[in-house]
Scaffold this motif. Structure first.
Motif, PDB file in Angstrom:
ATOM      1  N   UNK A   1       0.849  -1.212   0.000  1.00 16.88           N
ATOM      2  CA  UNK A   1       0.000   0.000   0.000  1.00 16.88           C
ATOM      3  C   UNK A   1       0.876   1.250   0.000  1.00 16.88           C
ATOM      4  N   UNK A   2       1.955   1.227   0.798  1.00 17.20           N
ATOM      5  CA  UNK A   2       2.847   2.395   0.848  1.00 17.20           C
ATOM      6  C   UNK A   2       3.456   2.672  -0.528  1.00 17.20           C
ATOM      7  N   UNK A   3       3.686   1.599  -1.299  1.00 16.59           N
ATOM      8  CA  UNK A   3       4.320   1.756  -2.615  1.00 16.59           C
ATOM      9  C   UNK A   3       3.291   1.974  -3.724  1.00 16.59           C
ATOM     10  N   UNK A   4       2.005   2.041  -3.342  1.00 17.79           N
ATOM     11  CA  UNK A   4       0.916   2.255  -4.318  1.00 17.79           C
ATOM     12  C   UNK A   4       0.957   1.242  -5.452  1.00 17.79           C
ATOM     13  N   UNK A   5       1.173  -0.028  -5.114  1.00 24.32           N
ATOM     14  CA  UNK A   5       1.239  -1.049  -6.160  1.00 24.32           C
ATOM     15  C   UNK A   5      -0.123  -1.248  -6.809  1.00 24.32           C
ATOM     16  N   UNK A   6      -0.101  -1.625  -8.078  1.00 28.71           N
ATOM     17  CA  UNK A   6      -1.343  -1.899  -8.805  1.00 28.71           C
ATOM     18  C   UNK A   6      -1.046  -2.833  -9.954  1.00 28.71           C
ATOM     19  N   UNK A   7      -2.051  -3.165 -10.763  1.00 20.93           N
ATOM     20  CA  UNK A   7      -1.871  -4.133 -11.851  1.00 20.93           C
ATOM     21  C   UNK A   7      -0.781  -3.751 -12.853  1.00 20.93           C
ATOM     22  N   UNK A   8      -0.458  -2.462 -12.958  1.00 26.88           N
ATOM     23  CA  UNK A   8       0.571  -2.070 -13.943  1.00 26.88           C
ATOM     24  C   UNK A   8       1.989  -2.171 -13.366  1.00 26.88           C
ATOM     25  N   UNK A   9       2.107  -2.458 -12.077  1.00 25.35           N
ATOM     26  CA  UNK A   9       3.443  -2.446 -11.448  1.00 25.35           C
ATOM     27  C   UNK A   9       4.213  -3.738 -11.728  1.00 25.35           C
ATOM     28  N   UNK A  10       5.504  -3.573 -11.972  1.00 24.08           N
ATOM     29  CA  UNK A  10       6.413  -4.729 -11.999  1.00 24.08           C
ATOM     30  C   UNK A  10       7.357  -4.570 -10.805  1.00 24.08           C
TER      31      UNK A  10
ATOM     32  N   UNK B   1      23.549  -7.945  -4.299  1.00 24.75           N
ATOM     33  CA  UNK B   1      24.595  -6.956  -4.553  1.00 24.75           C
ATOM     34  C   UNK B   1      25.051  -6.948  -6.013  1.00 24.75           C
ATOM     35  N   UNK B   2      24.514  -7.872  -6.811  1.00 24.00           N
ATOM     36  CA  UNK B   2      24.873  -7.923  -8.247  1.00 24.00           C
ATOM     37  C   UNK B   2      23.622  -8.316  -9.022  1.00 24.00           C
ATOM     38  N   UNK B   3      22.661  -7.436  -9.101  1.00 27.83           N
ATOM     39  CA  UNK B   3      21.377  -7.811  -9.698  1.00 27.83           C
ATOM     40  C   UNK B   3      21.500  -7.965 -11.221  1.00 27.83           C
ATOM     41  N   UNK B   4      21.027  -9.093 -11.756  1.00 31.51           N
ATOM     42  CA  UNK B   4      21.210  -9.371 -13.191  1.00 31.51           C
ATOM     43  C   UNK B   4      20.090  -8.773 -14.052  1.00 31.51           C
ATOM     44  N   UNK B   5      19.805  -7.477 -13.844  1.00 27.22           N
ATOM     45  CA  UNK B   5      18.732  -6.830 -14.598  1.00 27.22           C
ATOM     46  C   UNK B   5      19.247  -5.515 -15.187  1.00 27.22           C
ATOM     47  N   UNK B   6      18.668  -5.128 -16.315  1.00 28.64           N
ATOM     48  CA  UNK B   6      19.064  -3.870 -16.957  1.00 28.64           C
ATOM     49  C   UNK B   6      18.593  -2.679 -16.104  1.00 28.64           C
ATOM     50  N   UNK B   7      19.205  -1.534 -16.327  1.00 31.51           N
ATOM     51  CA  UNK B   7      18.801  -0.306 -15.629  1.00 31.51           C
ATOM     52  C   UNK B   7      17.309  -0.048 -15.885  1.00 31.51           C
ATOM     53  N   UNK B   8      16.637   0.559 -14.914  1.00 34.88           N
ATOM     54  CA  UNK B   8      15.235   1.016 -15.050  1.00 34.88           C
ATOM     55  C   UNK B   8      14.278  -0.093 -15.485  1.00 34.88           C
ATOM     56  N   UNK B   9      14.415  -1.282 -14.894  1.00 33.91           N
ATOM     57  CA  UNK B   9      13.537  -2.408 -15.277  1.00 33.91           C
ATOM     58  C   UNK B   9      12.252  -2.453 -14.447  1.00 33.91           C
ATOM     59  N   UNK B  10      12.321  -2.024 -13.168  1.00 31.13           N
ATOM     60  CA  UNK B  10      11.199  -2.258 -12.246  1.00 31.13           C
ATOM     61  C   UNK B  10      10.576  -0.950 -11.748  1.00 31.13           C
ATOM     62  N   UNK B  11       9.250  -1.011 -11.451  1.00 25.79           N
ATOM     63  CA  UNK B  11       8.558   0.153 -10.891  1.00 25.79           C
ATOM     64  C   UNK B  11       8.729   0.209  -9.373  1.00 25.79           C
ATOM     65  N   UNK B  12       8.973  -0.949  -8.788  1.00 29.89           N
ATOM     66  CA  UNK B  12       9.116  -0.990  -7.329  1.00 29.89           C
ATOM     67  C   UNK B  12      10.055  -2.127  -6.934  1.00 29.89           C
ATOM     68  N   UNK B  13      10.736  -1.927  -5.814  1.00 28.56           N
ATOM     69  CA  UNK B  13      11.589  -2.968  -5.230  1.00 28.56           C
ATOM     70  C   UNK B  13      11.147  -3.152  -3.790  1.00 28.56           C
ATOM     71  N   UNK B  14      10.975  -4.405  -3.361  1.00 28.63           N
ATOM     72  CA  UNK B  14      10.808  -4.630  -1.929  1.00 28.63           C
ATOM     73  C   UNK B  14      11.952  -5.506  -1.436  1.00 28.63           C
ATOM     74  N   UNK B  15      12.307  -5.308  -0.184  1.00 27.54           N
ATOM     75  CA  UNK B  15      13.356  -6.129   0.423  1.00 27.54           C
ATOM     76  C   UNK B  15      12.998  -6.252   1.899  1.00 27.54           C
TER      77      UNK B  15
END
Ligand code: SAM
Length: 265
Positions: free
Chosen positions: A40-49, A106-120
């Motif tokens: 909820x804090x991150x305002x996730x919705x169906x369009x979020x990755x 510490x070495x994420x195998x994803x391109x820059x600007x791939x995700x709308x949100x990160x949780x940890x």
């Protein structure tokens, strides 16, 4: 101790049946209720990755996908957790929206600007190089993307009884005061949005773990459960000290949300 062995040891513990017996399916204080709060804090919705960093067995990823309709990719350093989480995704018919892979935070195998949100959740404190992990979170987020962190905090640098490898595994060893987490995030470029104290969730979890340890010890004694190599006496002593430290406010739990500067696309 070398960084990789500390990380690997933590991953091995959280990939084990013992972790599931003590913690259930959700490996963090507050369980899925606190995960929903984060969503909820991150305002996730169906369009979020969303990227779930250190996703464990995927409980939070499934919770977010089901509650908010978002797509979730999870990574974890335990191959066993990744295998079980992908198996769950298939069984729940969620493989199209939720998937997991083996990777290091510490070495994420994803391109820059791939995700709308990160949780940890309950994992940042275990990373030996926190600024490097925070930089990775920032890099793979889109401008305007959000980070939701929930983690253990400690008010004092040393709690002697909790030092050593066991405390690393239990995520306490390198937990920091909340201000230091915020400072690491700000230093790599995040803007802090919310800081919520959730220490009550930690107290509840430590109390439950103590009860489950006693139950597991009895079951092992009655030969109804096999847990080779578990030193129950040290584990119980450790849980007792953790309970006292939590009650005294030396250990706590916090939820932080932060944003990568820039406008949302
Ligand atoms: C306390 S559990 C939390 C799991 C999950 N986030 C949850 O709340 O249910 C910590 C997790 O972090 C993973 N882990 C530890 N170090 C990691 C790293 N460097 N990269 C990715 N995962 C890591 C462990 O394998 C474990 O599954």
């Amino acid at each position: 101790m070398e960084e990789p062995s500390v990380k690997q040891c933590c991953a091995t513990f959280y990939g084990s049946d013992f972790a599931r017996i003590l913690l259930g399916e959700s490996f963090h204080p507050g369980g899925t209720q606190l995960t929903e709060r984060l969503g909820s804090l991150l305002n996730l919705g169906p369009a979020s990755h969303v990227l779930d960093v250190a996703a464990g067995r995927g409980t939070s990823a499934f919770c977010l996908a089901e509650k908010f309709g978002c797509k979730v990719t999870g990574i974890d350093l335990s191959e066993e957790n990744v295998r079980l989480a992908n198996q769950q995704a298939e069984q729940r018919a969620l493989s199209r929206s939720v998937s997991f892979q083996y990777a290091d935070a510490e070495m994420l195998p994803f391109a820059d600007s791939t995700f709308d949100a990160v949780i940890c959740e309950c994992a940042f404190c275990t990373f030996p190089n926190k600024p490097r992990a925070a930089q990775q979170f920032l890099r793979i987020l889109t401008p305007g993307g959000q980070l939701g962190l929930s983690d253990l905090t400690r008010s004092e640098k040393t709690i002697p009884e909790l030092e050593g490898l066991l405390s690393w595994i239990a995520c306490i060893g390198d937990a920091l005061p909340v201000e230091q987490y915020a400072s690491i995030l700000q230093q790599v470029g995040f803007e802090i949005e919310t800081v919520e104290d959730q220490s009550g969730c930690l107290l509840e979890m430590v109390q439950q773990v103590r009860g489950k340890l006693l139950g597991a010890e009895i079951a092992v004694g009655l030969k109804k459960l096999e847990l080779p190599g578990i030193d129950f006496s040290t584990a119980k002593q450790f849980a007792q000290v953790a309970l006292r430290a939590t009650r005294e406010g030396k250990l706590g739990y916090v939820v932080i949300s932060a944003q990568k500067p820039g406008s949302i696309q």
